[in-house]
Design an enzyme around this catalytic site. Structure first.
Site, mmCIF file in Angstrom:
data_model
loop_
_atom_site.group_PDB
_atom_site.id
_atom_site.type_symbol
_atom_site.label_atom_id
_atom_site.label_comp_id
_atom_site.label_asym_id
_atom_site.label_seq_id
_atom_site.Cartn_x
_atom_site.Cartn_y
_atom_site.Cartn_z
ATOM 1 N N ASP A 73 -2.823 0.846 13.363
ATOM 2 C CA ASP A 73 -3.850 0.091 12.647
ATOM 3 C C ASP A 73 -3.655 -1.386 13.006
ATOM 4 O OD1 ASP A 73 -5.099 -1.552 10.808
ATOM 5 O OD2 ASP A 73 -4.497 -0.400 9.047
ATOM 6 N N GLN A 121 -4.957 -6.375 11.384
ATOM 7 C CA GLN A 121 -4.407 -7.727 11.182
ATOM 8 C C GLN A 121 -3.670 -8.231 12.415
ATOM 9 O OE1 GLN A 121 -5.258 -9.487 8.673
ATOM 10 N NE2 GLN A 121 -6.037 -7.912 7.294
ATOM 11 N N CYS A 163 -5.698 -3.271 -1.250
ATOM 12 C CA CYS A 163 -5.772 -1.905 -0.672
ATOM 13 C C CYS A 163 -4.405 -1.406 -0.238
ATOM 14 C CB CYS A 163 -6.757 -1.830 0.492
ATOM 15 S SG CYS A 163 -8.442 -2.141 0.004
ATOM 16 N N HIS A 180 -2.280 0.285 4.676
ATOM 17 C CA HIS A 180 -3.551 0.004 3.992
ATOM 18 C C HIS A 180 -4.156 1.349 3.576
ATOM 19 C CE1 HIS A 180 -7.818 -1.236 3.728
ATOM 20 N NE2 HIS A 180 -7.372 -2.459 3.575
ATOM 21 N N LYS A 235 -12.796 -9.396 11.163
ATOM 22 C CA LYS A 235 -11.520 -10.083 10.922
ATOM 23 C C LYS A 235 -11.120 -10.918 12.140
ATOM 24 C CE LYS A 235 -9.794 -6.357 7.960
ATOM 25 N NZ LYS A 235 -9.883 -6.914 6.607
HETATM 26 N N1 PLP Z 1 -5.992 -2.069 7.819
HETATM 27 C C1 PLP Z 1 -5.552 -3.261 7.457
HETATM 28 C C2 PLP Z 1 -4.135 -3.637 7.740
HETATM 29 C C3 PLP Z 1 -6.402 -4.167 6.820
HETATM 30 O O1 PLP Z 1 -5.961 -5.368 6.444
HETATM 31 C C4 PLP Z 1 -7.736 -3.767 6.561
HETATM 32 C C5 PLP Z 1 -8.661 -4.653 5.830
HETATM 33 O O2 PLP Z 1 -8.273 -5.484 5.049
HETATM 34 C C6 PLP Z 1 -8.150 -2.511 6.990
HETATM 35 C C7 PLP Z 1 -7.255 -1.681 7.616
HETATM 36 C C8 PLP Z 1 -9.538 -2.036 6.762
HETATM 37 O O3 PLP Z 1 -10.434 -2.815 7.491
HETATM 38 P P1 PLP Z 1 -11.995 -2.572 7.307
HETATM 39 O O4 PLP Z 1 -12.300 -2.808 5.876
HETATM 40 O O5 PLP Z 1 -12.615 -3.569 8.222
HETATM 41 O O6 PLP Z 1 -12.249 -1.171 7.719
#
Ligand code: PLP
Length: 415
Positions: free
Chosen positions: A207, A210, A373, A130, A233
């Site tokens: 990270d 998900q 993203c 991401h 989430k």
């Molecule tokens: N990492 C992953 C795999 C994501 O799906 C997302 C959000 O869609 C993020 C990071 C970023 O999350 P946030 O926008 O809550 O910081």
């Protein structure tokens, strides 16, 4: 509160906890399939928020009055609850509350990366990251002179672990990997990556945006050095997230943000830092959101993360099966029968993802369209944008059928 039998989720009872699912648009009941972006909030979490503002609202760590003490205890306990939720036995001292996964990534990149990295060092990450991690490490690399390398993915959207073994060397200081891809649904072998990283004296950042909402996560079994997630989430509120860090690392790193709440002593020449995790929580924190995120963890634990994972995998497999009925639809990520997170990204020949999402919206079907993203990953896949349906505890196969029917309409419009 939703109840479940031994194997399956009691969807009807779960849905009753989510009032927003009753909304209708143009006479159609909402089919919410944008859960990888943000999940909906159940009554017990909404009640926690309302009760906090009606009964407890005050600033934390400062006041000697009763309200402040109650707010402080609830906010501090929330850290223990989230630590426990992801298997961190060190409790609150290893659980920093941030705004979201993105801020957790930046905290580590600034507090650790800027101080530890230099020319000749390498950061190894993956092609499916991401932007919150990819852009952060890319820019920290530019500022420190460290080189960023990307572990390849194969045709099925799995990491090429031979390539991981080649890339991670004595020069590697940090391995950063997404646990579950928000575009491909791939569940990455982060424990294996942690072992490879540690064999080369590198750290690993995972990270878990998900993963934490959708499957049992045990940061100690993974042996993650850092692990990040977002409250919004996982059936919690926006504006709150978490960063797990091994205690010795959080102890030794510099603060990311300076200011109130994070200091022990200040004079005109210098300052010393508060205990963990407060050292990393400068300024008035998102108190209510932190407490509500703990209520969300309770809610998910009551249902059972193993059951949630099974349910989402079943929905993803069903969606793949239904989408595969059409020759003009291309799906991305691990194929049917392979373990994957509860989401499917796809492309219909001749229909732009944004047009498709608009048509689905006319049917009250909420999906995501774009690059989610993960723009470099989309470049690699050879598509500018995809449509993503992502599932959660309240979704059903009937809703996937509604999605498929709505796709038919779109196809006819663009034929
Ligand atoms: N990492 C992953 C795999 C994501 O799906 C997302 C959000 O869609 C993020 C990071 C970023 O999350 P946030 O926008 O809550 O910081």
């Amino acid at each position: 509160m939703a109840t479940t039998d031994s194997d399956h989720l009691d969807i009807e009872s779960i849905r009753a906890d989510f009032p927003i699912l009753e909304r209708e648009f143009g006479g159609n009941q909402l089919v919410y399939l944008d859960n990888a972006a943000t999940t909906q909030t159940p009554d017990p979490v909404i009640d926690t928020i309302v009760e906090y503002y009606r009964e407890t609202n005050a600033n934390v760590h400062r006041g000697l009055h009763q309200l402040s003490q109650e707010a402080s205890v609830a906010y501090e306990d929330a850290h223990d609850r989230l630590a426990d939720f992801i298997g961190a036995s060190g409790g609150r001292e290893e659980m920093v509350f941030t705004r979201n996964t993105t801020e957790s990534e930046n905290l580590v990149a600034y507090a650790w990366g800027l101080n530890e990295l230099g020319p000749g060092d390498e950061i190894v990450t993956t092609e499916m990251e991401h932007h919150s991690s990819l852009v952060t490490w890319q820019q920290i690399g530019k500022r420190t002179g460290a080189e960023v390398k990307y572990i390849r993915i194969d045709e099925d959207g799995h990491l090429d672990m031979d390539h991981a073994n080649e890339l991670i060397t004595e020069d590697t200081q940090m391995v950063s990997a997404v646990h579950v891809s928000n575009t491909l649904g791939t569940v990455n072998p982060v424990g294996e990556l942690a072992d490879i990283a540690h064999d080369h004296d590198a750290l690993i950042f995972v990270d878990g945006a998900q993963a934490v909402p959708n499957m049992p996560v045990d940061v100690e079994a993974i042996d993650a050095d850092f692990y990040a997630f977002s409250g919004h989430k996982m059936a919690g509120p926006t504006g709150i997230g978490g960063l797990y860090g091994k205690r010795h690392l959080l102890d030794s790193m510099e603060p990311f943000l300076y200011g109130g709440e994070m200091i022990r002593h200040v004079d005109y020449e210098d300052s010393t830092w508060n205990d963990l995790p407060w050292k990393y929580e400068a300024g008035t924190p998102a108190i209510c959101q932190g407490i509500a995120m703990a209520a969300a963890a309770d809610y998910l634990d009551d249902i059972g993360l193993d059951k949630i994972q099974r349910h989402e995998n079943e929905l993803a497999q069903y969606a793949l099966e239904r989408l595969d009925e059409f020759d003009d639809i291309r799906t991305f990520g691990p194929g049917p029968g392979t373990k994957r997170g509860g989401l499917v990204s796809f492309d219909i020949e001749g229909v732009h993802a944004h047009d498709l999402a608009e048509i689905l919206n006319d049917h009250a079907v909420a999906v995501r369209a774009g690059h989610h993203c993960t723009q470099p990953l989309h470049d690699k896949l050879g598509v500018a944008a995809t449509t993503r349906a992502s599932f959660y505890i309240y979704n059903t196969k009937a809703e996937i059928d509604t999605l498929i029917d709505a796709l038919d309409d779109a196809r006819q419009l663009f034929a």
